[in-house]
Enzyme design. Structure first.
Site, PDB file in Angstrom:
ATOM      1  N   THR A  67       0.922  -1.279   0.020  1.00  8.68           N
ATOM      2  CA  THR A  67      -0.226  -0.070   0.118  1.00  8.68           C
ATOM      3  C   THR A  67       0.921   0.998   0.018  1.00  8.68           C
ATOM      4  O   THR A  67       0.769   2.261  -0.945  1.00  8.68           O
ATOM      5  CB  THR A  67      -1.189   0.548   1.701  1.00  8.68           C
ATOM      6  OG1 THR A  67      -2.022  -0.937   1.260  1.00  8.68           O
ATOM      7  CG2 THR A  67      -1.975   0.542   0.970  1.00  8.68           C
ATOM      8  N   ASP A 101      -1.074  -1.723  -7.312  1.00 11.01           N
ATOM      9  CA  ASP A 101      -2.016  -1.230  -6.215  1.00 11.01           C
ATOM     10  C   ASP A 101      -2.829  -2.273  -6.126  1.00 11.01           C
ATOM     11  O   ASP A 101      -2.894  -1.885  -4.828  1.00 11.01           O
ATOM     12  CB  ASP A 101      -1.823   0.271  -6.227  1.00 11.01           C
ATOM     13  CG  ASP A 101      -2.660   0.926  -4.986  1.00 11.01           C
ATOM     14  OD1 ASP A 101      -1.352   0.699  -4.035  1.00 11.01           O
ATOM     15  OD2 ASP A 101      -3.449   1.529  -4.836  1.00 11.01           O
ATOM     16  N   ASP A 104      -2.429  -5.104  -2.926  1.00 12.31           N
ATOM     17  CA  ASP A 104      -2.323  -5.180  -1.460  1.00 12.31           C
ATOM     18  C   ASP A 104      -3.375  -6.173  -1.307  1.00 12.31           C
ATOM     19  O   ASP A 104      -3.537  -6.909  -0.187  1.00 12.31           O
ATOM     20  CB  ASP A 104      -2.118  -4.087  -0.901  1.00 12.31           C
ATOM     21  CG  ASP A 104      -3.178  -2.668  -1.580  1.00 12.31           C
ATOM     22  OD1 ASP A 104      -3.968  -2.828  -2.146  1.00 12.31           O
ATOM     23  OD2 ASP A 104      -2.868  -1.547  -1.094  1.00 12.31           O
ATOM     24  N   ARG A 109      -6.418 -10.336   1.436  1.00 14.41           N
ATOM     25  CA  ARG A 109      -7.830 -11.402   1.421  1.00 14.41           C
ATOM     26  C   ARG A 109      -7.199 -12.459   1.549  1.00 14.41           C
ATOM     27  O   ARG A 109      -7.490 -13.961   1.831  1.00 14.41           O
ATOM     28  CB  ARG A 109      -8.801 -10.620   0.344  1.00 14.41           C
ATOM     29  CG  ARG A 109      -9.274 -10.087   0.860  1.00 14.41           C
ATOM     30  CD  ARG A 109     -10.705  -9.566  -0.404  1.00 14.41           C
ATOM     31  NE  ARG A 109      -9.571  -8.747  -1.951  1.00 14.41           N
ATOM     32  CZ  ARG A 109      -9.672  -7.791  -1.859  1.00 14.41           C
ATOM     33  NH1 ARG A 109      -9.988  -6.836  -1.482  1.00 14.41           N
ATOM     34  NH2 ARG A 109      -8.674  -7.931  -3.469  1.00 14.41           N
ATOM     35  N   ASP A 122      -5.342   1.800   3.382  1.00 15.15           N
ATOM     36  CA  ASP A 122      -5.399   2.159   1.768  1.00 15.15           C
ATOM     37  C   ASP A 122      -5.801   2.687   1.732  1.00 15.15           C
ATOM     38  O   ASP A 122      -6.069   3.743   0.500  1.00 15.15           O
ATOM     39  CB  ASP A 122      -5.546   0.441   1.715  1.00 15.15           C
ATOM     40  CG  ASP A 122      -6.331   0.457  -0.069  1.00 15.15           C
ATOM     41  OD1 ASP A 122      -5.217   0.586  -0.591  1.00 15.15           O
ATOM     42  OD2 ASP A 122      -7.077   0.207   0.112  1.00 15.15           O
ATOM     43  N   ASP A 126      -5.505   6.777  -0.835  1.00 13.98           N
ATOM     44  CA  ASP A 126      -5.457   6.620  -2.005  1.00 13.98           C
ATOM     45  C   ASP A 126      -5.934   8.266  -2.245  1.00 13.98           C
ATOM     46  O   ASP A 126      -6.114   8.658  -3.247  1.00 13.98           O
ATOM     47  CB  ASP A 126      -6.905   5.605  -2.251  1.00 13.98           C
ATOM     48  CG  ASP A 126      -6.609   4.013  -2.315  1.00 13.98           C
ATOM     49  OD1 ASP A 126      -5.179   3.568  -2.830  1.00 13.98           O
ATOM     50  OD2 ASP A 126      -7.852   3.247  -2.432  1.00 13.98           O
TER      51      ASP A 126
END
Length: 245
Positions: A67, A101, A104, A109, A122, A126
């Site tokens: 991230t 990107d 991440d 997950r 995150d 962003d």
């Protein structure tokens, strides 16, 4: 109030009353969320990047590392390329970085390392990357376009896009803080970046500068409409929670 928040959470978890864009209405009236490009692209990115992301995980790379690194690369590419008018290389580099990107979330997950802090980090990163892209386009317009109406409109559109694009995720975050949901709207992050960078790339290939102006206007207006959609959705949820009958 805290009591209203509790009632809203309870309503959303157990209510049998139809909420806006519920399942029974989905076929006739698709949710605004269903119209966003990014939602349809997530399945593709998951299929393409799960194995590379897992390989990074085996090397000891964490989702949060990805991230922060992705944001640093996005900001660096935006502020060094776009203000100088590198409208072919800039969008291409940013596209690669922004696609990477997504590693991440896929890594988080796939390895079971999703966390509340990771989601917070995150989203925060962003906003920095988005601001760098749109702000750099505003800087280019202010410094490089000839004086006139087109330059003024372009700068204003870029600055408006910075504000409205940042308000979209803020509206969702504030909704979730009171127990509501606001994952709706016609323009999520992927849509905004694709339009802005796509228009930039087209200008870099030789199209007139007004193409970028139109792209930035779209981002600003679509983001504002998305904010209105989210406000309306939360208002309906709160009203139904306060008066379920």
């Amino acid at each position: 109030s805290s009591m209203s928040s509790v009632r809203l959470r309870a309503f959303l978890s157990v209510s049998t009353h139809p909420v806006p864009y519920g399942p029974s209405l989905r076929l006739l009236h698709p949710r605004p969320k269903d119209l966003m490009l990014g939602n349809h692209g997530r399945g593709l990115t998951k299929a393409l990047f799960t194995r590379p992301a897992l390989a990074l995980g085996r090397l000891g790379v964490t989702p949060n590392m990805l991230t922060v690194t992705g944001t640093a690369l996005s900001v660096t590419a935006a502020v060094t390329l776009l203000p100088k008018g590198h409208f072919v290389a800039g969008p291409l580099v940013l596209l690669v970085v922004l696609v990477a990107d997504s590693f991440d979330g896929i890594l988080a997950r796939a390895t079971g390392k999703s966390s509340v802090f990771g989601a917070f980090l995150d989203s925060t990163m962003d906003r920095l990357a988005d601001g760098a892209v749109l702000g750099s386009l505003a800087a280019w317009a202010a410094l490089s376009m000839p004086a006139g109406v087109l330059r003024t409109v372009t700068v204003v559109a870029a600055l408006a896009a910075v504000v409205t694009a940042a308000t979209v995720p803020y509206a969702r975050a504030r909704a979730e803080s009171i127990g509501a949901t606001a994952a709706v709207g016609i323009a999520e992050r992927t849509d905004r970046l694709l339009v802005a960078l796509g228009a930039t790339f087209i200008v870099g290939l030789g199209a007139p500068q007004w193409v970028l102006t139109v792209g930035l206007l779209y981002v600003a207006i679509a983001s504002f409409i998305t904010v209105i959609q989210r406000v309306r959705t939360v208002h309906q949820q709160v009203r139904q929670a306060d008066d379920p009958a």
